[in-house]
Design a protein around this motif. Structure first.
Motif, PDB file in Angstrom:
ATOM      1  N   LYS A   1      -5.647   4.163  -9.311  1.00  0.00           N
ATOM      2  CA  LYS A   1      -7.079   4.278  -9.017  1.00  0.00           C
ATOM      3  C   LYS A   1      -7.534   5.668  -9.448  1.00  0.00           C
ATOM      4  CE  LYS A   1      -8.607   1.648  -5.730  1.00  0.00           C
ATOM      5  NZ  LYS A   1      -8.987   0.990  -4.461  1.00  0.00           N
ATOM      6  N   LEU A   2      -7.962   5.781 -10.690  1.00  0.00           N
ATOM      7  CA  LEU A   2      -8.234   7.075 -11.291  1.00  0.00           C
ATOM      8  C   LEU A   2      -9.470   7.760 -10.724  1.00  0.00           C
ATOM      9  CD1 LEU A   2      -6.023   6.077 -13.196  1.00  0.00           C
ATOM     10  CD2 LEU A   2      -7.307   7.030 -15.085  1.00  0.00           C
ATOM     11  N   HIS A   3     -10.327   7.018 -10.053  1.00  0.00           N
ATOM     12  CA  HIS A   3     -11.506   7.623  -9.424  1.00  0.00           C
ATOM     13  C   HIS A   3     -11.358   7.712  -7.913  1.00  0.00           C
ATOM     14  CE1 HIS A   3     -14.453   6.784 -12.992  1.00  0.00           C
ATOM     15  NE2 HIS A   3     -13.563   7.706 -13.249  1.00  0.00           N
ATOM     16  N   GLY A   4     -10.167   7.439  -7.393  1.00  0.00           N
ATOM     17  CA  GLY A   4      -9.965   7.498  -5.958  1.00  0.00           C
ATOM     18  C   GLY A   4     -10.216   6.155  -5.297  1.00  0.00           C
ATOM     19  N   SER A   5     -10.252   6.159  -3.972  1.00  0.00           N
ATOM     20  CA  SER A   5     -10.332   4.899  -3.239  1.00  0.00           C
ATOM     21  C   SER A   5     -10.965   5.129  -1.874  1.00  0.00           C
ATOM     22  CB  SER A   5      -8.922   4.317  -3.064  1.00  0.00           C
ATOM     23  OG  SER A   5      -8.959   3.033  -2.474  1.00  0.00           O
ATOM     24  N   ILE A   6     -11.580   4.093  -1.344  1.00  0.00           N
ATOM     25  CA  ILE A   6     -12.244   4.217  -0.046  1.00  0.00           C
ATOM     26  C   ILE A   6     -11.246   4.415   1.088  1.00  0.00           C
ATOM     27  CG2 ILE A   6     -14.225   2.857  -0.778  1.00  0.00           C
ATOM     28  CD1 ILE A   6     -13.160   0.505   0.783  1.00  0.00           C
ATOM     29  N   ASN A   7      -9.965   4.199   0.847  1.00  0.00           N
ATOM     30  CA  ASN A   7      -8.950   4.387   1.895  1.00  0.00           C
ATOM     31  C   ASN A   7      -8.046   5.584   1.615  1.00  0.00           C
ATOM     32  OD1 ASN A   7      -7.811   3.021  -0.332  1.00  0.00           O
ATOM     33  ND2 ASN A   7      -6.153   2.218   0.923  1.00  0.00           N
ATOM     34  N   TRP A   8      -8.515   6.547   0.804  1.00  0.00           N
ATOM     35  CA  TRP A   8      -7.777   7.779   0.548  1.00  0.00           C
ATOM     36  C   TRP A   8      -8.556   8.950   1.121  1.00  0.00           C
ATOM     37  CZ3 TRP A   8      -6.203   7.461  -5.352  1.00  0.00           C
ATOM     38  CH2 TRP A   8      -5.357   6.354  -5.531  1.00  0.00           C
ATOM     39  N   HIS A   9      -7.852   9.874   1.754  1.00  0.00           N
ATOM     40  CA  HIS A   9      -8.490  11.014   2.402  1.00  0.00           C
ATOM     41  C   HIS A   9      -7.634  12.267   2.215  1.00  0.00           C
ATOM     42  CE1 HIS A   9      -9.523   7.348   4.659  1.00  0.00           C
ATOM     43  NE2 HIS A   9     -10.673   7.903   4.929  1.00  0.00           N
ATOM     44  N   PHE A  10      -8.290  13.412   2.208  1.00  0.00           N
ATOM     45  CA  PHE A  10      -7.611  14.696   2.318  1.00  0.00           C
ATOM     46  C   PHE A  10      -7.945  15.316   3.663  1.00  0.00           C
ATOM     47  CE2 PHE A  10      -6.360  15.053  -2.082  1.00  0.00           C
ATOM     48  CZ  PHE A  10      -5.302  15.955  -2.028  1.00  0.00           C
ATOM     49  N   LYS A  11      -6.967  15.981   4.233  1.00  0.00           N
ATOM     50  CA  LYS A  11      -7.199  16.733   5.454  1.00  0.00           C
ATOM     51  C   LYS A  11      -7.138  18.230   5.133  1.00  0.00           C
ATOM     52  CE  LYS A  11      -5.567  17.650  10.136  1.00  0.00           C
ATOM     53  NZ  LYS A  11      -4.583  17.335  11.190  1.00  0.00           N
ATOM     54  N   PHE A  12      -8.072  18.976   5.690  1.00  0.00           N
ATOM     55  CA  PHE A  12      -8.128  20.412   5.459  1.00  0.00           C
ATOM     56  C   PHE A  12      -7.846  21.151   6.764  1.00  0.00           C
ATOM     57  CE2 PHE A  12     -10.453  18.599   2.025  1.00  0.00           C
ATOM     58  CZ  PHE A  12     -10.134  19.405   0.939  1.00  0.00           C
ATOM     59  N   GLU A  13      -7.114  22.236   6.652  1.00  0.00           N
ATOM     60  CA  GLU A  13      -6.818  23.068   7.808  1.00  0.00           C
ATOM     61  C   GLU A  13      -7.302  24.487   7.560  1.00  0.00           C
ATOM     62  OE1 GLU A  13      -2.669  22.777   8.569  1.00  0.00           O
ATOM     63  OE2 GLU A  13      -2.805  20.750   9.409  1.00  0.00           O
ATOM     64  N   GLN A  14      -7.691  25.135   8.647  1.00  0.00           N
ATOM     65  CA  GLN A  14      -8.159  26.511   8.552  1.00  0.00           C
ATOM     66  C   GLN A  14      -6.984  27.442   8.284  1.00  0.00           C
ATOM     67  OE1 GLN A  14     -11.329  27.648   8.708  1.00  0.00           O
ATOM     68  NE2 GLN A  14     -10.515  29.674   8.232  1.00  0.00           N
TER      69      GLN A  14
ATOM     70  N   TYR B   1       0.819  -1.203   0.000  1.00  0.00           N
ATOM     71  CA  TYR B   1       0.000   0.000   0.000  1.00  0.00           C
ATOM     72  C   TYR B   1       0.861   1.265   0.000  1.00  0.00           C
ATOM     73  CZ  TYR B   1      -4.346  -2.489   1.182  1.00  0.00           C
ATOM     74  OH  TYR B   1      -5.461  -3.294   1.164  1.00  0.00           O
ATOM     75  N   LEU B   2       2.022   1.178   0.610  1.00  0.00           N
ATOM     76  CA  LEU B   2       2.861   2.360   0.795  1.00  0.00           C
ATOM     77  C   LEU B   2       3.505   2.820  -0.503  1.00  0.00           C
ATOM     78  CD1 LEU B   2       3.649   4.145   3.186  1.00  0.00           C
ATOM     79  CD2 LEU B   2       5.695   2.744   3.472  1.00  0.00           C
ATOM     80  N   THR B   3       3.794   1.885  -1.418  1.00  0.00           N
ATOM     81  CA  THR B   3       4.542   2.240  -2.631  1.00  0.00           C
ATOM     82  C   THR B   3       3.844   1.858  -3.927  1.00  0.00           C
ATOM     83  OG1 THR B   3       5.724   0.117  -2.589  1.00  0.00           O
ATOM     84  CG2 THR B   3       6.733   1.960  -1.405  1.00  0.00           C
ATOM     85  N   GLY B   4       2.737   1.122  -3.856  1.00  0.00           N
ATOM     86  CA  GLY B   4       2.160   0.558  -5.066  1.00  0.00           C
ATOM     87  C   GLY B   4       1.120   1.393  -5.762  1.00  0.00           C
ATOM     88  N   TYR B   5       0.751   2.556  -5.197  1.00  0.00           N
ATOM     89  CA  TYR B   5      -0.317   3.360  -5.768  1.00  0.00           C
ATOM     90  C   TYR B   5       0.172   4.398  -6.783  1.00  0.00           C
ATOM     91  CZ  TYR B   5      -4.099   1.838  -2.611  1.00  0.00           C
ATOM     92  OH  TYR B   5      -5.076   1.126  -1.959  1.00  0.00           O
ATOM     93  N   GLY B   6       1.455   4.632  -6.849  1.00  0.00           N
ATOM     94  CA  GLY B   6       1.942   5.682  -7.734  1.00  0.00           C
ATOM     95  C   GLY B   6       1.670   7.078  -7.212  1.00  0.00           C
TER      96      GLY B   6
ATOM     97  N   ALA C   1      -3.215   8.151   2.732  1.00  0.00           N
ATOM     98  CA  ALA C   1      -3.632   6.814   2.325  1.00  0.00           C
ATOM     99  C   ALA C   1      -3.480   5.884   3.515  1.00  0.00           C
ATOM    100  CB  ALA C   1      -2.775   6.323   1.164  1.00  0.00           C
ATOM    101  N   THR C   2      -4.310   4.867   3.572  1.00  0.00           N
ATOM    102  CA  THR C   2      -4.245   3.896   4.658  1.00  0.00           C
ATOM    103  C   THR C   2      -4.241   2.492   4.072  1.00  0.00           C
ATOM    104  OG1 THR C   2      -6.641   3.652   4.890  1.00  0.00           O
ATOM    105  CG2 THR C   2      -5.628   5.471   6.068  1.00  0.00           C
TER     106      THR C   2
END
Length: 439
Positions: free
Chosen positions: A248-261, A216-221, A296-297
């Motif tokens: 995964k061109l449409h994203g993945s259930i284990n990908w997230h973005f974090k937003f900060e103020q 998972y750490l290196t295989g997603y590009g 990613a997780t």
């Protein structure tokens, strides 16, 4: 020689030898969400059900109850997303209207009924008020329409993406998926999988069958392209090179973005705020938030909640199944030049899609064999069709196209997009293709 495997929803649906799995197409997604999230886990989706009550009203059904109704089971999620995003653009127009604000006010009063406005207001000033203020700076002008509705649509999509992720995660763990075991065993070094599915089936089987060859750490590009938006990983996956790429061109259930103020002064008339692109399809929003990092997780599909931070602080990176996909595909935070270096653009939108599309284009343009499994090459999916078309024009060595799909229409659409393949083979289902390869 390099092979590219292109996986669509049909690959997950046909992942079990001898029968279909519970993985859904776009017409079954809401039914599966109702069964897993609302009924089995007894979870409420108050914003989504309120919106569905307006999108597809059912006489006698209380859409404020928070649980999906069976009458909504056959709604095409692609149509639902198109509706949400269309209304997002209407709302954005009303928020940013200039020159004739009176007409804008009159239009939203005509468009949004009074009972609907009251229901949205009650929801966002009740269960979601604290969360919205903490996560999305929702205190700015949010006490009235259309500002309140702009935030409401974000909540609708958050609930839906979370519910889809939860449902697909459950099926990833529970369904029989022997065909993916066989596929993972057959991968050769240098092969690439381009998948449009959010689920973790391929990753799960690669880590089970080829643990020393994919991680998972290196295989997603994935690779961050600016210090302004870093890449983090949460989990225990080993940090060794992966011999195959999973794009995964449409994203993945284990990908997230974090937003900060942020702390910017913002636009004239909106002190302290600025327009930022919406990551999951709303358009442009007035808010001083910054995408702080992408995470990613490994095998983790439940919503991330960090101690001391409100739920929802992380947003999923899952490109919705809608007609607005192209906006993600070719607009990116820090675009790459042909050398792979980031372009010095001043933008706070996403860098991820353009990076993955470039890697996909490179893989398709150098492949000797392209294998389609359950991917329909839908006519309306113009960004993907043109990606394959561009790759075909650049690839004189394409020896073979294999298609595992029961539909003649799918075969014909793929032929039109990849006309220069030297040979073609057609299989009726996933397992038949694997049998032909001796896997």
């Amino acid at each position: 020689m390099p092979t590219v495997y292109v996986l669509g929803a049909g690959a997950s649906i046909g992942a079990n030898t001898g029968g279909k799995t519970k993985f859904p197409g776009t017409f079954q997604l809401l039914e599966r969400v109702r069964q897993v999230v609302c009924e089995r886990e007894n979870s409420l989706l108050p914003a989504l059900t309120l919106y569905l009550g307006r999108f597809a009203p059912i006489p006698g059904v209380n859409s404020l109850a928070g649980k999906l109704h069976p009458a909504w089971d056959r709604i095409n999620v692609e149509e639902l997303y198109a509706s949400i995003e269309f209304e997002s653009r209407i709302t954005e127009h009303l928020m940013l209207a200039s020159g004739d604000p009176g007409a804008g006010v009159q239009f939203f009063q005509e468009y949004f009924s009074e009972p609907y406005q009251q229901a949205v207001t009650h929801l966002l000033r009740g269960p979601y008020q604290e969360w919205m203020q903490a996560c999305y700076s929702a205190s700015y002008r949010s006490e009235a329409f259309p500002y309140l509705h702009e935030n409401f649509l974000r909540v609708v999509k958050m609930e839906l993406l979370d519910a889809i992720a939860n449902t697909l995660g459950v099926f990833t763990e529970e369904e029989g998926t022997l065909n993916f075991t066989r596929l993972a065993r057959g991968f050769q070094e240098g092969d690439t999988a381009i998948t449009f599915n959010y689920d973790l089936l391929l990753e799960r089987h690669l880590t089970q069958e080829r643990p020393s060859e994919w991680s998972y750490l290196t295989g997603y590009g994935l690779r961050p392209t600016s210090n302004q938006c870093r890449l983090d990983f949460a989990g225990t996956a080993p940090d060794h090179p992966s011999k195959f790429k999973v794009l995964k061109l449409h994203g993945s259930i284990n990908w997230h973005f974090k937003f900060e103020q942020g702390s910017g002064r913002g636009m004239p008339g909106f002190d302290g705020y600025r327009v930022v692109p919406e990551p999951i399809g709303v358009g442009n929003l007035i808010r001083d938030v910054v995408p702080a990092f992408f995470q990613a997780t490994d095998n983790y599909y439940k919503r991330i909640v960090v101690a001391g931070e409100p739920a929802g602080y992380f947003e999923r990176f899952m490109i919705p199944p809608s007609t607005y996909k192209a906006e993600y595909s070719f607009s990116a935070d820090f675009l790459h030049s042909p050398t792979g270096n980031p372009l010095p653009l001043n933008s706070s939108t996403m860098w991820l899609p353009q990076r993955l599309y470039r890697l996909a284009l490179q893989a398709l343009a150098t492949a000797e064999t392209i294998v389609f499994i359950g991917f329909s090459m839908a006519p309306a999916d113009t960004s993907i069709r043109m990606l394959f078309r561009a790759a075909a024009d650049a690839n004189p060595r394409l020896r073979l196209v294999e298609i595992a799909d029961p539909s003649d229409d799918v075969e014909n659409r793929i032929k039109l997009v990849l006309p220069n393949a030297q040979g073609r083979k057609r299989f009726s289902f996933f397992g038949e293709l694997l049998d032909d390869r001796g896997w």
